[in-house]
Design a protein around this motif. Sequence first.
Motif, PDB file in Angstrom:
ATOM      1  N   TYR A  36       0.847  -1.183   0.000  1.00 40.88           N
ATOM      2  CA  TYR A  36       0.000   0.000   0.000  1.00 40.88           C
ATOM      3  C   TYR A  36       0.884   1.236   0.000  1.00 40.88           C
ATOM      4  O   TYR A  36       2.103   1.146   0.221  1.00 40.88           O
ATOM      5  CB  TYR A  36      -0.931   0.025   1.218  1.00 40.88           C
ATOM      6  N   GLN A  37       0.299   2.382  -0.257  1.00 39.05           N
ATOM      7  CA  GLN A  37       1.031   3.641  -0.194  1.00 39.05           C
ATOM      8  C   GLN A  37       0.227   4.646   0.613  1.00 39.05           C
ATOM      9  O   GLN A  37      -1.009   4.591   0.644  1.00 39.05           O
ATOM     10  CB  GLN A  37       1.291   4.198  -1.602  1.00 39.05           C
ATOM     11  N   ARG A  38       0.935   5.546   1.233  1.00 38.13           N
ATOM     12  CA  ARG A  38       0.303   6.678   1.890  1.00 38.13           C
ATOM     13  C   ARG A  38       0.396   7.883   0.948  1.00 38.13           C
ATOM     14  O   ARG A  38       1.268   7.937   0.096  1.00 38.13           O
ATOM     15  CB  ARG A  38       0.995   7.008   3.209  1.00 38.13           C
ATOM     16  N   ILE A  39      -0.496   8.828   1.148  1.00 32.78           N
ATOM     17  CA  ILE A  39      -0.417  10.047   0.348  1.00 32.78           C
ATOM     18  C   ILE A  39       0.951  10.697   0.526  1.00 32.78           C
ATOM     19  O   ILE A  39       1.556  11.202  -0.426  1.00 32.78           O
ATOM     20  CB  ILE A  39      -1.550  11.021   0.733  1.00 32.78           C
ATOM     21  N   ALA A  40       1.482  10.650   1.752  1.00 34.70           N
ATOM     22  CA  ALA A  40       2.788  11.268   2.019  1.00 34.70           C
ATOM     23  C   ALA A  40       3.899  10.631   1.198  1.00 34.70           C
ATOM     24  O   ALA A  40       4.926  11.273   0.926  1.00 34.70           O
ATOM     25  CB  ALA A  40       3.106  11.184   3.510  1.00 34.70           C
ATOM     26  N   ASP A  41       3.722   9.365   0.781  1.00 32.64           N
ATOM     27  CA  ASP A  41       4.744   8.689  -0.030  1.00 32.64           C
ATOM     28  C   ASP A  41       4.857   9.284  -1.428  1.00 32.64           C
ATOM     29  O   ASP A  41       5.833   9.015  -2.142  1.00 32.64           O
ATOM     30  CB  ASP A  41       4.434   7.193  -0.138  1.00 32.64           C
ATOM     31  N   LEU A  42       3.864  10.081  -1.821  1.00 29.77           N
ATOM     32  CA  LEU A  42       3.892  10.692  -3.147  1.00 29.77           C
ATOM     33  C   LEU A  42       4.716  11.979  -3.182  1.00 29.77           C
ATOM     34  O   LEU A  42       4.937  12.536  -4.256  1.00 29.77           O
ATOM     35  CB  LEU A  42       2.463  10.993  -3.617  1.00 29.77           C
ATOM     36  N   ARG A  43       5.158  12.435  -2.013  1.00 27.66           N
ATOM     37  CA  ARG A  43       5.968  13.650  -1.956  1.00 27.66           C
ATOM     38  C   ARG A  43       7.230  13.478  -2.815  1.00 27.66           C
ATOM     39  O   ARG A  43       7.979  12.512  -2.667  1.00 27.66           O
ATOM     40  CB  ARG A  43       6.370  13.954  -0.521  1.00 27.66           C
ATOM     41  N   GLY A  44       7.436  14.388  -3.735  1.00 22.01           N
ATOM     42  CA  GLY A  44       8.628  14.356  -4.572  1.00 22.01           C
ATOM     43  C   GLY A  44       8.530  13.454  -5.778  1.00 22.01           C
ATOM     44  O   GLY A  44       9.396  13.506  -6.656  1.00 22.01           O
ATOM     45  N   LYS A  45       7.513  12.611  -5.855  1.00 21.44           N
ATOM     46  CA  LYS A  45       7.371  11.730  -7.006  1.00 21.44           C
ATOM     47  C   LYS A  45       6.724  12.485  -8.166  1.00 21.44           C
ATOM     48  O   LYS A  45       5.792  13.278  -7.963  1.00 21.44           O
ATOM     49  CB  LYS A  45       6.497  10.524  -6.662  1.00 21.44           C
ATOM     50  N   PRO A  46       7.178  12.234  -9.394  1.00 25.08           N
ATOM     51  CA  PRO A  46       6.487  12.862 -10.538  1.00 25.08           C
ATOM     52  C   PRO A  46       5.073  12.308 -10.652  1.00 25.08           C
ATOM     53  O   PRO A  46       4.853  11.095 -10.546  1.00 25.08           O
ATOM     54  CB  PRO A  46       7.352  12.472 -11.740  1.00 25.08           C
ATOM     55  N   MET A  47       4.119  13.202 -10.847  1.00 26.25           N
ATOM     56  CA  MET A  47       2.722  12.797 -10.921  1.00 26.25           C
ATOM     57  C   MET A  47       2.088  13.261 -12.218  1.00 26.25           C
ATOM     58  O   MET A  47       2.434  14.323 -12.752  1.00 26.25           O
ATOM     59  CB  MET A  47       1.931  13.358  -9.730  1.00 26.25           C
ATOM     60  N   VAL A  48       1.184  12.449 -12.711  1.00 32.78           N
ATOM     61  CA  VAL A  48       0.371  12.807 -13.872  1.00 32.78           C
ATOM     62  C   VAL A  48      -0.959  13.309 -13.331  1.00 32.78           C
ATOM     63  O   VAL A  48      -1.618  12.630 -12.548  1.00 32.78           O
ATOM     64  CB  VAL A  48       0.157  11.598 -14.795  1.00 32.78           C
ATOM     65  N   MET A  49      -1.354  14.500 -13.741  1.00 34.84           N
ATOM     66  CA  MET A  49      -2.529  15.139 -13.149  1.00 34.84           C
ATOM     67  C   MET A  49      -3.591  15.429 -14.209  1.00 34.84           C
ATOM     68  O   MET A  49      -3.269  15.794 -15.347  1.00 34.84           O
ATOM     69  CB  MET A  49      -2.131  16.451 -12.461  1.00 34.84           C
ATOM     70  N   PHE A  50      -4.844  15.282 -13.826  1.00 33.71           N
ATOM     71  CA  PHE A  50      -5.965  15.559 -14.719  1.00 33.71           C
ATOM     72  C   PHE A  50      -6.079  17.053 -15.008  1.00 33.71           C
ATOM     73  O   PHE A  50      -5.466  17.884 -14.344  1.00 33.71           O
ATOM     74  CB  PHE A  50      -7.267  15.064 -14.089  1.00 33.71           C
ATOM     75  N   ARG A  51      -6.904  17.373 -15.983  1.00 33.40           N
ATOM     76  CA  ARG A  51      -7.122  18.774 -16.345  1.00 33.40           C
ATOM     77  C   ARG A  51      -7.848  19.505 -15.219  1.00 33.40           C
ATOM     78  O   ARG A  51      -8.448  18.893 -14.343  1.00 33.40           O
ATOM     79  CB  ARG A  51      -7.951  18.877 -17.628  1.00 33.40           C
ATOM     80  N   ARG A  52      -7.791  20.815 -15.273  1.00 32.97           N
ATOM     81  CA  ARG A  52      -8.485  21.639 -14.280  1.00 32.97           C
ATOM     82  C   ARG A  52      -9.994  21.419 -14.403  1.00 32.97           C
ATOM     83  O   ARG A  52     -10.528  21.280 -15.496  1.00 32.97           O
ATOM     84  CB  ARG A  52      -8.154  23.116 -14.478  1.00 32.97           C
ATOM     85  N   GLY A  53     -10.666  21.426 -13.266  1.00 34.73           N
ATOM     86  CA  GLY A  53     -12.092  21.183 -13.241  1.00 34.73           C
ATOM     87  C   GLY A  53     -12.457  19.729 -13.040  1.00 34.73           C
ATOM     88  O   GLY A  53     -13.615  19.408 -12.796  1.00 34.73           O
ATOM     89  N   TYR A  54     -11.477  18.844 -13.122  1.00 37.31           N
ATOM     90  CA  TYR A  54     -11.698  17.420 -12.890  1.00 37.31           C
ATOM     91  C   TYR A  54     -11.805  17.180 -11.393  1.00 37.31           C
ATOM     92  O   TYR A  54     -10.968  17.637 -10.616  1.00 37.31           O
ATOM     93  CB  TYR A  54     -10.510  16.631 -13.442  1.00 37.31           C
ATOM     94  N   ASP A  55     -12.811  16.427 -10.960  1.00 36.51           N
ATOM     95  CA  ASP A  55     -12.988  16.166  -9.536  1.00 36.51           C
ATOM     96  C   ASP A  55     -11.788  15.433  -8.940  1.00 36.51           C
ATOM     97  O   ASP A  55     -11.380  15.708  -7.807  1.00 36.51           O
ATOM     98  CB  ASP A  55     -14.253  15.340  -9.300  1.00 36.51           C
ATOM     99  N   LEU A  56     -11.206  14.509  -9.699  1.00 28.14           N
ATOM    100  CA  LEU A  56     -10.053  13.758  -9.202  1.00 28.14           C
ATOM    101  C   LEU A  56      -8.838  14.659  -8.997  1.00 28.14           C
ATOM    102  O   LEU A  56      -8.035  14.432  -8.097  1.00 28.14           O
ATOM    103  CB  LEU A  56      -9.699  12.623 -10.166  1.00 28.14           C
ATOM    104  N   ARG A  57      -8.712  15.652  -9.840  1.00 31.17           N
ATOM    105  CA  ARG A  57      -7.614  16.594  -9.672  1.00 31.17           C
ATOM    106  C   ARG A  57      -7.745  17.320  -8.337  1.00 31.17           C
ATOM    107  O   ARG A  57      -6.782  17.388  -7.558  1.00 31.17           O
ATOM    108  CB  ARG A  57      -7.605  17.605 -10.823  1.00 31.17           C
TER     109      ARG A  57
END
Length: 309
Positions: free
Chosen positions: A181-202
């Motif tokens: 499993y991962q914690r949200i804190a584990d994503l610190r510093g990792k490159p992330m792919v992000m949805f467009r603005r206005g996306y609920d998941l973003r």
Amino acid sequence: MQLQQLAYFVAVTETRHFTQAAERMRVAQPSLSKQIKALEAELGAPLFSRARGNVTLTPAGEALLPLARRMLADADTARQEVAELAGLRRGRVRLGATPSLCAGLLADALARFHRDYPGIELLVEESGSRDLVRALARGQLDLSMIIMPLQSDDPSLVTEDVLRENLVVAMPSHEPTRRPYQRIADLRGKPMVMFRRGYDLREATLAACRQAGFEPRLAVQGGEMDAVLRFVEAGLGVAVVPSMVLDGRPGLRGVPLAPPGLTRTIALAHRRDVEPTRAAQAFRATLLAFVIEAGQEGTLPQGVELITQ
């Protein structure tokens, strides 16, 4: 005031051009202009400002636009309802759904409905929840599957919670992890792919990262669901996505987020002030029967659980 005049008015509003509006409505431009002038005369105020070929709405036009769209949508619904009196042999369902739902279980529910009601036309609008809520409020959709909480204070909308889904960290299937499993804190510093603005998941991902005390490192952003998944497959970064969208993608795997994790609630929404057509009611019944059956048989996508009983 005639419905045809309102249709011409909306067409001019959307095209910002009288000639293009006439072409869309398949009418001669002078006839369209004459009907617009008649509507303005009846209302006692100009609806458009015509300055140097630039057509813009006046304050009266701005006030009329949402009402005109609602009246046209209601009239269309009435025509559909009358056409269905002979039985569910013909008709139409205008359904909204988020991209993740279109890519997931919705296709199977649509297939079942089409098998049972082959004469009903299915129109699917794929967009983010906020856009779908606006389309519902305008009368442009009969039903919509949206993500809660409702991003609107419109009292005319009613929602029915259907499913709860886990969000997971999507990464290439060959990428090793130290824990299951991962914690949200584990994503610190990792490159992330992000949805467009206005996306609920973003918004949900950014809020979770900020609550954990960091701003995410965005390698690429601005994509829709399929693009985000392809970017992750290509190794550009990881992404927080609904668990169901990873079905059938062997190049990706989803790592659960540590408890309490992140979840989202999927609801079915419609307008409270307009009775759904018989075709829309039939689709609702088919959809709920499908997800209840899948929940009881354990065939819902991994990470998805039933709320409706």
